[in-house]
Motif scaffolding. Structure first.
Motif, PDB file in Angstrom:
ATOM      1  N   SER A  31       0.853  -1.191   0.000  1.00  0.00           N
ATOM      2  CA  SER A  31       0.000   0.000   0.000  1.00  0.00           C
ATOM      3  C   SER A  31       0.885   1.237   0.000  1.00  0.00           C
ATOM      4  O   SER A  31       2.078   1.177   0.325  1.00  0.00           O
ATOM      5  CB  SER A  31      -0.878   0.012   1.250  1.00  0.00           C
ATOM      6  N   GLY A  32       0.256   2.356  -0.310  1.00  0.00           N
ATOM      7  CA  GLY A  32       0.962   3.631  -0.254  1.00  0.00           C
ATOM      8  C   GLY A  32       1.347   3.988   1.168  1.00  0.00           C
ATOM      9  O   GLY A  32       2.401   4.592   1.414  1.00  0.00           O
ATOM     10  N   THR A  33       0.483   3.632   2.111  1.00  0.00           N
ATOM     11  CA  THR A  33       0.772   3.902   3.519  1.00  0.00           C
ATOM     12  C   THR A  33       2.095   3.257   3.922  1.00  0.00           C
ATOM     13  O   THR A  33       2.974   3.897   4.508  1.00  0.00           O
ATOM     14  CB  THR A  33      -0.357   3.325   4.405  1.00  0.00           C
ATOM     15  N   LYS A  67      -1.276   3.038  -5.683  1.00  0.00           N
ATOM     16  CA  LYS A  67      -2.527   3.201  -6.443  1.00  0.00           C
ATOM     17  C   LYS A  67      -2.475   2.494  -7.799  1.00  0.00           C
ATOM     18  O   LYS A  67      -2.274   1.308  -7.836  1.00  0.00           O
ATOM     19  CB  LYS A  67      -2.830   4.685  -6.621  1.00  0.00           C
ATOM     20  N   ASP A  72       5.631  12.261  -1.570  1.00  0.00           N
ATOM     21  CA  ASP A  72       4.583  11.240  -1.618  1.00  0.00           C
ATOM     22  C   ASP A  72       3.819  11.464  -2.917  1.00  0.00           C
ATOM     23  O   ASP A  72       3.029  12.399  -3.035  1.00  0.00           O
ATOM     24  CB  ASP A  72       3.665  11.399  -0.398  1.00  0.00           C
ATOM     25  N   GLU A 105       3.264  15.950  -0.547  1.00  0.00           N
ATOM     26  CA  GLU A 105       2.788  15.740  -1.912  1.00  0.00           C
ATOM     27  C   GLU A 105       3.057  17.013  -2.711  1.00  0.00           C
ATOM     28  O   GLU A 105       2.783  18.113  -2.213  1.00  0.00           O
ATOM     29  CB  GLU A 105       1.279  15.522  -1.933  1.00  0.00           C
ATOM     30  N   HIS A 107      -1.135  10.989   4.102  1.00  0.00           N
ATOM     31  CA  HIS A 107      -0.109  10.095   3.564  1.00  0.00           C
ATOM     32  C   HIS A 107      -0.437   8.639   3.884  1.00  0.00           C
ATOM     33  O   HIS A 107       0.432   7.780   3.812  1.00  0.00           O
ATOM     34  CB  HIS A 107       1.265  10.471   4.123  1.00  0.00           C
TER      35      HIS A 107
END
Ligand code: PMP
Length: 419
Positions: free
Chosen positions: A128-130, A257, A236, A203, A157
């Protein structure tokens, strides 16, 4: 009619039209807290649930078709059934699941990512992005021997890295957070100079925080000050990696994603000198585990997407379509709403400007958002409750025109309430 009455009327139409979603919510609530296992998807009186998706469309449990403008919060860039991705997944399934060993796909996807993103000399995969952000921060702390991490109010985030309210949430991991104001050049410069920061995490455009772009000056200042301070600059790009690249190159970059074709995924990469801390052949290497880090389904889908579908032209076309849609939506809004963002990502804000998620909540703005959300649903368009859109490749100009027409009709119907 008051704003409250208009929202109540839109919700009554929604409830009458979606009895199967209401029943699903009741059943789920017996075994899941609030019927939910992914907080962002909840809304009152009960969330819409889907039975299937195809291309740019979703079908609700009650059988209505919606045009998908949410694009799974950017993970659905390829739509719901891109044939080359589905073929890659089927062919992976035929070769068996979960080897518990290396495979040839890891290097293939890593090559595609490193070729696409300047910042990535070496890369590692997560689920995951986390997790990608957690691993990048751990690396920055280890490399610098420092503890403090600068993040920005309104940023998201990951579930355990959320600052939407302007401060860490009760489930945010307990790093030594320093909170800055997004895009505040001089205030942030001062913060960096007075602290001993391990990392700056941001970001290049706040996604969940309201689709608000950082200025070139802000990013350039961060690069300059981070280098001078020996601080690791982490972008991010879990949402923004689909947008045109910014000039500033970070030390580390996190993604996720859509990059595994719509399957679960995250990755972090960057300068070889930093990433080599995770080389398991090195004495004292950092440990980075994850049973599904190299799962063949995500890797196969990701490779097919990047190699066969998401050419530079396809991505540029998607972002150009987004720019045209944002212009059309701003024209349709007559100054009563404002649509912010970049390329294929955008957020519709009540009022004349973009609001950072961390700005104090405003009851009227929340009601306008609810009104626009339920009115868009009524017209067959699916977006996030916070009115964020992420375009997918199967959407055409015709659907974008329909969406702009729907927003114009909503503005016309409720002009007096929105003013
Ligand atoms: N970073 C950003 C910028 C995101 O938007 C998200 C998800 N919305 C994440 C990290 C977390 O990614 P995931 O949900 O895959 O953990």
């Amino acid at each position: 009619m008051t704003l409250e009455a208009a929202v109540a009327d839109a919700i009554a139409r929604y409830a009458a039209r979606n009895p199967a979603s209401a029943r699903r919510a009741e059943r789920a609530a017996r075994v899941l807290p609030g019927g939910n296992t992914r907080s962002i998807l909840h809304f009152d009186p009960f969330p819409l649930a889907f039975a299937r998706g195809e291309g740019r469309y979703l079908w609700s449990l009650d059988g209505d078709r919606y045009t998908d403008f949410l694009g799974e919060f950017t993970a659905g860039l390829y739509g719901h059934s891109e044939p080359r991705i589905l073929d890659a997944i089927r062919s992976a399934l035929e070769r068996g699941l979960s080897y518990g060993g290396h495979n040839e796909l890891e290097a293939q996807l890593a090559e595609l990512l490193c070729a696409r993103f300047d910042a990535m000399e070496l890369v590692r995969f997560t689920n995951s992005g986390t997790e990608a952000n957690l691993m990048a921060l751990a690396l920055a702390l280890h490399h610098t021997g420092r503890r403090e991490v600068l993040v920005f109010k309104g940023a998201y985030h990951g579930g355990v890295l959320a600052f939407g309210s302007g401060e860490p949430s009760p489930v945010t991991v307990p790093h030594a957070w320093v909170l800055g104001d997004y895009d505040d050049v001089e205030g942030t410069r001062a913060l960096i100079r007075e602290r001993r920061l391990a990392a700056i995490l941001l970001e290049p455009m706040l996604g969940s925080g309201g689709c608000i772009e950082a200025s070139d000056a802000f990013l350039a200042m961060l690069r300059e000050e981070a280098t001078a301070a020996g601080t690791v600059l982490v972008f991010d790009e879990v949402m923004t990696s689909r947008l045109p690249r910014r000039a500033v190159v970070p030390d580390l970059m996190t993604v996720g994603k859509y990059l595994a074709g719509g399957m679960s995924f995250g990755a972090f990469g960057g300068r070889a000198e930093l990433m080599s801390h995770y080389d398991p052949g090195r004495p004292g290497a950092l440990f980075h585990a994850g049973t599904f880090n190299n799962n063949v389904v995500s890797l196969s889908a990701g490779i097919a997407g990047l190699r066969d579908v998401l050419t530079d032209e396809a991505l540029a076309g998607l972002n150009a379509r987004g720019d045209r849609l944002r212009d059309a939506l701003n024209r349709a809004s007559e100054g009563l709403l404002h649509v912010s963002g970049s390329g294929s990502l955008m957020t519709i804000h009540p009022g004349p400007r973009a609001y950072n998620a961390s700005e104090p909540p405003d009851a009227r703005r929340e009601l306008v958002k609810r009104l626009v959300f339920f009115e868009l649903l009524d017209r067959g368009h699916w977006v996030a409750t916070r009115l964020m859109l992420a375009l997918s490749l199967p959407l055409t100009d015709a659907q974008c025109d329909e969406f702009a027409g729907a927003l114009a009709a909503i503005v016309a119907r409720h002009r007096a309430l929105l003013a």
